[in-house]
Write an enzyme that holds these catalytic residues in place. Structure first.
Site, short mmCIF file in Angstrom:
data_model
loop_
_atom_site.label_atom_id
_atom_site.label_comp_id
_atom_site.label_asym_id
_atom_site.label_seq_id
_atom_site.Cartn_x
_atom_site.Cartn_y
_atom_site.Cartn_z
N ASP A 434 42.49 34.08 47.47
CA ASP A 434 43.55 35.08 47.61
C ASP A 434 44.75 34.72 46.75
O ASP A 434 44.95 33.58 46.36
CB ASP A 434 43.96 35.19 49.08
CG ASP A 434 44.51 36.57 49.43
OD1 ASP A 434 44.83 37.33 48.49
OD2 ASP A 434 44.62 36.88 50.62
N GLU A 437 47.45 36.42 41.63
CA GLU A 437 48.30 37.06 40.61
C GLU A 437 48.91 36.05 39.63
O GLU A 437 48.96 36.38 38.44
CB GLU A 437 49.47 37.83 41.27
CG GLU A 437 49.07 38.98 42.12
CD GLU A 437 48.86 38.58 43.58
OE1 GLU A 437 49.04 39.41 44.44
OE2 GLU A 437 48.52 37.41 43.83
N ASP A 501 46.07 45.04 48.83
CA ASP A 501 46.51 45.40 50.18
C ASP A 501 46.99 46.84 50.24
O ASP A 501 48.19 47.12 50.40
CB ASP A 501 47.61 44.44 50.64
CG ASP A 501 47.14 43.01 50.70
OD1 ASP A 501 45.92 42.78 50.78
OD2 ASP A 501 47.99 42.11 50.65
#
Length: 797
Positions: A434, A437, A501
């Protein structure tokens, strides 16, 4: 005039000397042009007969440097020649002719131009580059480029604060290409604004969790309907303006050169084959990754997860993966599992494996100062950091610590080792990487490889590689990594991607369809959404139309969102036809029995349909591994001769056979579907045959996702199974007559990389429409029964 032929294999000399030979000199086996144009260096390199790289810079060494991160291919000269003619210096193969226009010379401006020139000038000398096919068809024409020092006029002077004195100089770099009015563009990663064709849009290619429509992801690769794809070889944040003023302009925030690849292709699949050559193949995932992945935010304890597992098995529903999301640990970066909630993860995984489940766990790349590893990472200088060496953090609002810098190979290997020690050792099969970025945007910070502003988009490539390389080195099982971000080459890292998300509403669902088509068109075949959306639901929502499902027995889960069970069902139907099939979200419960008694049988229907299609789906995955082409395909990929499909973003092909038309509007029970021309189509549910080249209105009650099957298709359908661990025999070979057809059924062990050594089976199927006969060759199929195996749609059985 005499033409001199030169065999480069017998000459040891710099290529710029060879390129400077006299007019009409042909060079055998030329692998590059190395030219000077008014102080700029222009490099053209061959990578295949249909692939070239162009590099330009005012600094010679930068122009001649190799390609950037994500490119693994090497220069390949075979089949290329070069010559200098009055129209310019050219390289030619059987597929491409690349011409760099001659140096035109600068003439003193006159009149108003002279007055303008006293105060304003461009950053680079003019360089013209044209790429065409040998028959003269233009593929791409570059008619301008820039390499400008950041300055106050352009409003980008502050970017210089992101550069240390020891770093390479910062320039804003870009190139402009002619854009015919009928050119269409697809790809460039993930942009969730809801359109398909990029033409007429300016797209910011940068990883941005806070992008207005939903997270953006940069994969700087675009395919077009003009027979080529372009890989923009720059990792900084980049803006692409498609088709404005008859040009397409690429502008990157930071660089020392302009570098790009052009891949010529007679089909989109050939373009993807070229992308595969440049950046690496897409490995076969573990077969479980093509099944159903059950997740929510979050399963809070071992008891809760085991209850969910038992719920599926007691209901005999097919499922493969269970996912443990964040906050299973005692501290961010502690890499442990809270013993109060997860008393024995090893025993839990052993029991789940015995029940034919696979488990995935979320692992963040962030560490707080109080965790047990922070001091080690700090001592080794392995954090993303500020110019003074301080680890970057998100204070005061974000207190989750700092990101490890896996662009450092030592840090990457150490990181995998602690994942292996703390999670692999407990029996976890796959990892959710996760916040790739990364979570702390790197602009203004620094990586091992250089300034974060210059290398803004590359972290996902390095971070997923840390997992993949660890798998390949230490484990016999195939890697499976879930990540939200990507970059050139990340498809090679055993990674599946998702659209971040997102919100759980109808507008978001509608925009997911073109979002996914463009993302996979970027050379990233594996993509999915959080089915149902991740964000918390509002306290209440009153739909515009009467809900198609009764929400009254799901109130504890959906609150006063009256149309949410309907939304979830429509999303689940669509999810069953995405490359990966994963439900996630912040509802209290998220299992197929959690949305009411009316929803439950519909969700079960599509869950079972996904597994019935597993022989088809797994075979598509193998084709993707072999070719690089996605199997979730915009209609433009297969029906380019039909001008009506250029901007259809609410339908797509799932493999060569199935057209999928998701329902994304609330309260509707029908929708319009365009059926591309050149073939007949069958309604999957009714077997009605319809001519292509028309829009039809199709019934879409709440339990029906509009699906059409192409004439000539062969669909292998498997017997019911509850997991991809189960041996699944072929129950039906369903043929849709109307054209000749072929399909290859692929099989392997589903878990190891032995397929790379030839340990796999391929059964070739051919339908002869005139003879109405289905032929089989190759490996023998495992079937339920030969009697009734072949089902010809529209024929009496």
């Amino acid at each position: 005039m005499k033409v001199l032929t030169v065999d480069l294999s017998k000459i040891v000399a710099p290529t710029f000397l060879l390129a400077a030979l006299s007019t009409n000199v042909t060079m055998v086996c030329a692998q590059q042009l190395n030219l000077s144009r008014s102080g700029a260096t222009v490099l053209v390199e061959a990578y295949a007969p249909n692939i070239v790289r162009v590099s330009l810079s005012l600094h010679r060494d930068d122009a001649l440097a190799g390609p950037g991160f994500g490119i693994s291919a090497k220069v390949a000269a075979q089949g290329w020649t070069a010559e200098t003619t009055p129209s310019g210096d050219a390289m030619q193969s059987s597929r491409m002719v690349v011409t760099v226009a001659p140096e035109s010379g600068r003439h003193a401006p006159t009149g108003t131009r002279a007055d303008i020139a006293k105060f304003f000038n461009g950053s680079t000398p003019g360089v013209g580059i044209k790429i065409r096919t040998p028959d003269g068809t233009t593929l791409l024409e570059m008619n301008g480029w820039q390499m400008s020092v950041p300055n106050h006029k352009d409003g980008n002077a502050d970017i210089l604060y992101d550069r240390r004195p020891t770093d390479a100089p910062f320039f804003q770099v870009g190139a402009t290409f002619v854009s015919p009015k009928d050119e269409h563009y697809y790809g460039l990663g993930q942009n969730q604004e809801g359109y398909l064709d990029r033409r007429g849009h300016a797209v910011r290619c940068a990883h941005d969790y806070n992008a207005p429509a939903g997270q953006s992801v940069c994969v700087p690769f675009v395919v077009t309907n003009k027979g080529y794809g372009i890989v923009w070889d720059n990792p900084s944040a980049t803006t692409v303006a498609f088709g404005f003023n008859d040009v397409t302009r690429w502008t990157s925030d930071v660089g020392q050169r302009v570098s790009f690849f052009v891949i010529a292709g007679k089909s989109y699949d050939e373009i993807y084959s070229g992308y595969r050559l440049l950046t690496g193949d897409t490995p076969m995932l573990p077969k479980s990754a093509y099944g159903y992945i059950q997740c929510k935010q979050r399963y809070i304890s071992q008891d809760e997860l085991m209850a969910v597992a038992k719920g599926y098995r007691d209901r005999h529903l097919p499922i493969d993966d269970l996912v443990i999301d964040w906050f299973h640990y005692t501290k961010m970066g502690e890499m442990d599992m809270d013993p109060a909630k997860w008393p024995d993860p090893t025993a839990m995984n052993k029991e789940l494996h015995a029940m034919n489940f696979h488990t995935m766990i979320s692992v963040w790349p962030r560490f707080v100062p109080e965790d047990r590893y922070y001091a080690t990472i700090l001592k080794n200088d392995w954090f993303e950091k500020l110019a003074d060496g301080t680890p970057t953090n998100g204070l005061p609002y974000d207190r989750a610590g700092s990101d490890i810098d896996t662009t450092n190979p030592d840090a990457a290997q150490w990181y995998w080792n602690i994942v292996k020690e703390n999670y692999v050792a407990k029996g976890f099969d796959a990892f959710w990487a996760d916040e790739t970025e990364p979570d702390l945007p790197p602009n203004g910070s620094y990586w091992h490889i250089g300034p974060g502003t210059q290398f803004f988009n590359v972290f996902p490539l390095f971070h997923t590689a840390a997992f993949y390389n660890g798998f390949r080195r230490d484990l016999p099982s195939r890697a499976l990594i879930l990540a939200r971000d990507s970059y050139l080459g990340a498809q090679h890292n055993g990674t599946i991607f998702w659209s971040s998300d997102i919100n759980g509403n109808w507008d978001t669902l509608k925009r997911q369809v073109p979002t996914g088509i463009n993302f996979v068109a970027s050379g990233m075949p594996y993509w999915s959404t959080d089915i149902g959306g991740w964000q918390y639901l509002p306290q209440s929502h009153k739909p515009d139309k009467a809900p198609l499902l009764d929400p009254s027995d799901a109130r504890a889960n959906v609150g006063n969102n009256d149309d949410y069970p309907e939304l979830y069902v429509r999303w689940f139907e669509y999810g069953a036809f995405q490359p990966n099939f994963r439900s996630h979200g912040s509802r209290p419960q998220n299992e197929v029995w959690s949305y009411g008694k009316q929803a439950e049988p519909i969700l079960e229907k599509y869950l079972r349909l996904r597994y019935q299609l597993m022989p088809y789906l797994y075979s598509l995955a193998h084709t993707t591994h072999e070719t690089g082409a996605p199997f979730m395909r915009g209609l433009f990929m297969d029906f380019g001769s039909d001008p009506n499909v250029a901007n259809i973003g609410d339908e797509y092909m799932f493999g060569p056979s199935i057209l999928v038309a998701p329902v994304t509007e609330q309260g509707v029970t029908s929708r319009s579907v365009y059926l591309p021309s050149g073939t007949d189509w069958y309604n999957y549910w009714t077997n009605e045959r319809v001519h292509g080249g028309q829009t039809v209105t199709v019934a879409a009650p709440i339990d029906t996702l509009p699906l059409f099957v192409r004439a000539g298709a062969i669909l292998p359908l498997g017997e019911p199974v509850e997991s991809t661990n189960d041996t699944q025999r072929i129950a039906r070979l369903r043929v849709y007559p109307g054209a000749d057809g072929d399909f290859d059924i692929y099989a392997d062990d589903g878990t190891t990389y032995n397929y790379e050594n030839g340990q796999s089976e391929l059964t070739k199927l051919h339908w002869g429409n005139a003879s109405r006969k289905l032929d089989r060759s190759g490996a023998k199929l495992s079937v339920v029964s030969e009697q009734g195996l072949i089902e010809i749609v529209g024929s009496r059985q």
